[in-house]
Design a protein around this motif. Structure first.
Motif, PDB file in Angstrom:
ATOM      1  N   PHE A 248       0.823  -1.205   0.000  1.00  0.00           N
ATOM      2  CA  PHE A 248       0.000   0.000   0.000  1.00  0.00           C
ATOM      3  C   PHE A 248       0.861   1.262   0.000  1.00  0.00           C
ATOM      4  N   TRP A 249       1.974   1.202   0.705  1.00  0.00           N
ATOM      5  CA  TRP A 249       2.873   2.369   0.727  1.00  0.00           C
ATOM      6  C   TRP A 249       3.443   2.635  -0.670  1.00  0.00           C
TER       7      TRP A 249
ATOM      8  N   PHE B  89       0.459   3.983  -2.987  1.00  0.00           N
ATOM      9  CA  PHE B  89      -0.073   5.316  -2.705  1.00  0.00           C
ATOM     10  C   PHE B  89       1.011   6.381  -2.551  1.00  0.00           C
TER      11      PHE B  89
ATOM     12  N   TRP C  23     -13.630   0.463   2.029  1.00  0.00           N
ATOM     13  CA  TRP C  23     -13.430   1.625   1.167  1.00  0.00           C
ATOM     14  C   TRP C  23     -14.323   2.790   1.559  1.00  0.00           C
TER      15      TRP C  23
ATOM     16  N   MET D 298      -5.382   1.140   9.364  1.00  0.00           N
ATOM     17  CA  MET D 298      -5.485  -0.263   8.969  1.00  0.00           C
ATOM     18  C   MET D 298      -5.470  -1.190  10.174  1.00  0.00           C
TER      19      MET D 298
ATOM     20  N   LEU E 179      -1.641   5.703   7.488  1.00  0.00           N
ATOM     21  CA  LEU E 179      -2.342   4.567   6.901  1.00  0.00           C
ATOM     22  C   LEU E 179      -2.333   3.362   7.831  1.00  0.00           C
TER      23      LEU E 179
ATOM     24  N   PHE F  56      -7.799   5.031   3.707  1.00  0.00           N
ATOM     25  CA  PHE F  56      -6.817   5.454   2.708  1.00  0.00           C
ATOM     26  C   PHE F  56      -6.955   6.929   2.347  1.00  0.00           C
TER      27      PHE F  56
END
Length: 267
Positions: free
Chosen positions: A52-53, A56, A190, A78, A74, A195
């Motif tokens: 994810f890092w 994004f 989502w 999470m 984040l 995020f």
């Protein structure tokens, strides 16, 4: 209701050894035959956060959130969400997967979602170690506010247990419930500002999104580990959350108690 709650607390304490033993077996069963064993508990969140890092921060070039490194911001969100998702998804099959206990012995089946919570907390602790490591790596300040996450963890467990009771009981009779819960969790992931920052939304949309009780917990984790803001600064959100959480907790307990006598016949 108070009498039922006191009875449940007594049951938890009387069955604490059983709960701990079943939780350990559940965690160990995930890594049976694996060479790395429990080390995978660390590998999974590290890989997930790294991906994810990269996507994004490197790919989309997301800027720091309020001068906070995006990867820390984040990970804090999470950590809360993945514990919740693990509890709900795992609770769906808690009764069905332990049908041998339900059918053959006098077993307090209401502790099965509790077992799932305890086993999920083991993975959650790894997520928190990763979060603290990222905070230290980014040279961010440390604070006693970190301990405030225990309050939000309690919030999450109360909400998760109420939902876990309802979902695990209903799934015995309608097996689609587990699948529906998984879909709702995916949508909720989502729809919850994990995020993205809720401030990018119009005020009217923000009000709707804040009705999601997980918004309170996700934001609370960030306020505990990043912003150092006490939970009592949000009295209306706190009142709303606990109203919803208590209704879900009591409703889940009543659903489970009502359906429990029929478990053995259906299974």
């Amino acid at each position: 209701m108070i009498r039922s709650f006191v009875h449940f607390i007594r049951l938890i304490f009387s069955q604490k050894d059983v709960i701990a033993s079943m939780a350990r077996r559940e965690v160990a069963a995930q890594y049976v035959g694996s060479l790395l064993g429990f080390i995978w508990t660390f590998i999974h969140p590290l890989i997930m956060i790294f991906v994810f890092w990269v996507v994004f921060s490197v790919g989309f070039r997301v800027r720091p959130m309020n001068d906070v490194p995006f990867v820390v911001w984040l990970t804090a969100g999470m950590a809360a969400w993945f514990l919740f998702a693990d509890i709900i998804n795992g609770s769906a099959g808690a009764v069905v997967s332990n049908s041998h206990l339900i059918k053959k012995t006098v077993f307090p089946s209401q502790i099965l979602p509790v077992v799932k919570i305890v086993s999920s907390l083991i993975t959650h602790s790894v997520f928190l170690f990763v979060l603290i490591g990222l905070i230290l790596f980014q040279s961010m300040p440390l604070s006693f506010y970190y301990l405030q996450f225990l309050y939000y963890l309690l919030c999450l467990c109360v909400l998760g247990l109420g939902l876990g009771w309802a979902i695990s009981a209903l799934n015995v009779f309608i097996r689609d419930i587990g699948q529906i819960a998984g879909v709702v969790i995916q949508i909720g992931f989502w729809a919850t500002p994990i995020f993205w920052d809720i401030q990018i939304m119009p005020p009217a949309v923000q009000m709707v999104l804040k009705l999601n009780p997980m918004f309170y917990i996700v934001q609370g984790y960030r306020e505990s580990f990043i912003y150092f803001s006490p939970f009592w600064q949000h009295p209306y959100q706190t009142l709303y959350f606990w109203t919803v959480a208590v209704v879900i907790f009591v409703g889940g307990a009543l659903i489970f108690r009502r359906l429990k006598p029929q478990f053995a016949d259906v299974l």
